[in-house]
Scaffold this active site. Sequence first.
Site, PDB file in Angstrom:
ATOM      1  N   GLU A  50       1.127  -1.000   0.267  1.00 44.84           N
ATOM      2  CA  GLU A  50       0.523   0.245  -0.042  1.00 44.84           C
ATOM      3  C   GLU A  50       0.745   1.279  -0.180  1.00 44.84           C
ATOM      4  O   GLU A  50       1.849   1.263   1.111  1.00 44.84           O
ATOM      5  CB  GLU A  50      -0.773  -0.552   1.317  1.00 44.84           C
ATOM      6  CG  GLU A  50      -1.688  -0.705   1.654  1.00 44.84           C
ATOM      7  CD  GLU A  50      -2.876  -1.012   2.889  1.00 44.84           C
ATOM      8  OE1 GLU A  50      -3.599  -1.851   2.919  1.00 44.84           O
ATOM      9  OE2 GLU A  50      -2.805  -0.449   3.064  1.00 44.84           O
ATOM     10  N   CYS A  62       3.282   8.470   1.092  1.00 42.65           N
ATOM     11  CA  CYS A  62       3.646   7.508   2.039  1.00 42.65           C
ATOM     12  C   CYS A  62       4.323   6.171   2.054  1.00 42.65           C
ATOM     13  O   CYS A  62       2.652   5.766   1.022  1.00 42.65           O
ATOM     14  CB  CYS A  62       2.687   7.683   3.090  1.00 42.65           C
ATOM     15  SG  CYS A  62       3.117   6.647   4.725  1.00 42.65           S
ATOM     16  N   CYS A  75       5.017  -6.805   7.645  1.00 41.15           N
ATOM     17  CA  CYS A  75       6.295  -6.793   8.752  1.00 41.15           C
ATOM     18  C   CYS A  75       7.149  -7.884   9.925  1.00 41.15           C
ATOM     19  O   CYS A  75       5.410  -8.135   9.845  1.00 41.15           O
ATOM     20  CB  CYS A  75       5.441  -5.426   9.625  1.00 41.15           C
ATOM     21  SG  CYS A  75       7.137  -4.561  10.184  1.00 41.15           S
ATOM     22  N   CYS A 118       3.502  -5.256  15.655  1.00 38.13           N
ATOM     23  CA  CYS A 118       2.874  -3.999  16.334  1.00 38.13           C
ATOM     24  C   CYS A 118       1.841  -4.457  16.789  1.00 38.13           C
ATOM     25  O   CYS A 118       0.827  -4.683  16.076  1.00 38.13           O
ATOM     26  CB  CYS A 118       2.881  -2.650  16.225  1.00 38.13           C
ATOM     27  SG  CYS A 118       5.760  -1.993  15.780  1.00 38.13           S
ATOM     28  N   CYS A 135      -1.406  -2.803  14.933  1.00 31.58           N
ATOM     29  CA  CYS A 135      -1.076  -2.174  13.158  1.00 31.58           C
ATOM     30  C   CYS A 135      -1.245  -3.342  12.372  1.00 31.58           C
ATOM     31  O   CYS A 135      -0.845  -5.043  12.740  1.00 31.58           O
ATOM     32  CB  CYS A 135       0.482  -1.888  12.909  1.00 31.58           C
ATOM     33  SG  CYS A 135       0.856  -1.872  11.539  1.00 31.58           S
ATOM     34  N   GLU A 150       9.246  -2.560   7.833  1.00 31.79           N
ATOM     35  CA  GLU A 150       9.571  -0.907   8.675  1.00 31.79           C
ATOM     36  C   GLU A 150      11.533  -1.095   7.639  1.00 31.79           C
ATOM     37  O   GLU A 150      11.785  -1.659   7.464  1.00 31.79           O
ATOM     38  CB  GLU A 150      11.018  -2.302  10.318  1.00 31.79           C
ATOM     39  CG  GLU A 150      11.657  -2.323  10.781  1.00 31.79           C
ATOM     40  CD  GLU A 150      12.152  -0.128  10.813  1.00 31.79           C
ATOM     41  OE1 GLU A 150      10.724   0.040  12.505  1.00 31.79           O
ATOM     42  OE2 GLU A 150      12.647   0.834  10.348  1.00 31.79           O
ATOM     43  N   SER A 170       9.190   6.228  16.251  1.00 31.59           N
ATOM     44  CA  SER A 170       7.562   5.822  16.565  1.00 31.59           C
ATOM     45  C   SER A 170       7.955   4.565  18.586  1.00 31.59           C
ATOM     46  O   SER A 170       8.621   4.157  18.374  1.00 31.59           O
ATOM     47  CB  SER A 170       7.056   4.416  16.234  1.00 31.59           C
ATOM     48  OG  SER A 170       6.542   4.589  14.927  1.00 31.59           O
ATOM     49  N   CYS A 193      -1.939   2.131   8.167  1.00 35.88           N
ATOM     50  CA  CYS A 193      -1.065   1.560   7.393  1.00 35.88           C
ATOM     51  C   CYS A 193      -1.561   0.028   7.312  1.00 35.88           C
ATOM     52  O   CYS A 193      -1.806  -0.756   8.704  1.00 35.88           O
ATOM     53  CB  CYS A 193      -0.403   1.333   8.533  1.00 35.88           C
ATOM     54  SG  CYS A 193       1.132   0.136   7.674  1.00 35.88           S
TER      55      CYS A 193
END
Length: 345
Positions: free
Chosen positions: A91, A104, A111, A115, A118, A159, A213, A332
């Site tokens: 994305e 962005c 990932c 987290c 997310c 990341e 973050s 995200c």
Amino acid sequence: MKNILNFNYEELKSEIENMGWEKFRADQICDWVYHKKVFDFAKMTNLSKVCREKLRDIYYIQPLRILEKKVSKKDKTTKYLFELEDGNTVESVLLFHRNRITACISTQVGCPLKCAFCATGQGGFVRNLETSEIISQILTMEKDENVKISNIVYMGMGEPLLNYDKVIKSVKMVVDPKMLGLSQRHVTISTAGIVPKIYDLTQEGLNIYLSVSLHAPNNRKRDRLMPINYKYPLEELVQAIKYYLEKTNRRVTIEYILIKGFNDFKEDALELAELLKGLKVNVNLIPYNPIDIPGLERSSKKNIKEFESILKLKGIEAVVREEKGNDIDAACGQLRTRRLVKNQR
Ligand code: SF4
């Protein structure tokens, strides 16, 4: 066949020289691809027919296929779901501000950092993106919207510092005047806190911005939100930020997502202010954008305001981030997650 978007300017020049052509052909190709957004060698009319045919036989230029595009009715924020050559998806988001257009972009498929808040993290890790796939996100959006992107944030899926070499190469292509030609000050890399790579980034001599973050004021809370904190706890992360600040003299942005009843108490604001005391940072407070994760809710407006005021009172620059695209699954990984779930049904 080689994807021409994997070459930086120097590499492209040596490819051209190796074919026995004059170096300025590299400039002409860059002009077509990066400035005119022409991705078909046959249309590069200032190259001879022989040149064009040879290029077509050896190289290709692959813009990304747009699988889905959502445009916010409120603020024109545009979210793309792209298909990569191997069928994976990533994305990217275009954000329209009064005097700038920010992209962005993603750096990994999925990932590995998981987290808790997310959608991408919940889906797991597939692979790193190639440099060409990072650059293609920008080129495809510029061509699709017929705009010149002025700012890039490496803050989409993945990341960035875990795909370090490809990301840094892409940054150098983004700021190369022969290629995308953005000002270094308009590029930001965002990290969840890969401490050794922050030290490496410091040595690159780039004049770009770093965003970290944090999302919690202590290890106890951060461990629960961001498992990477077990590996690189806050003390080590803050040391790395200090080092980056000292060596680059550039302000660092601290991202802090406010989650109701978890990290939005007055005590959290005070502890965060203490942690960041004396550092040249500004804190972006982000009201949590709920995805389908039970137990995580957005803080109240009152708590958000209070949190901001406490930081400011303690001398920390803080701002509540303007919300964009919250009518189009702009958090995200949401588009990709929904599509993966749909395809599994
Ligand atoms: S927030 Fe960023 S680092 Fe964390 S899981 Fe999501 S994509 Fe990865």
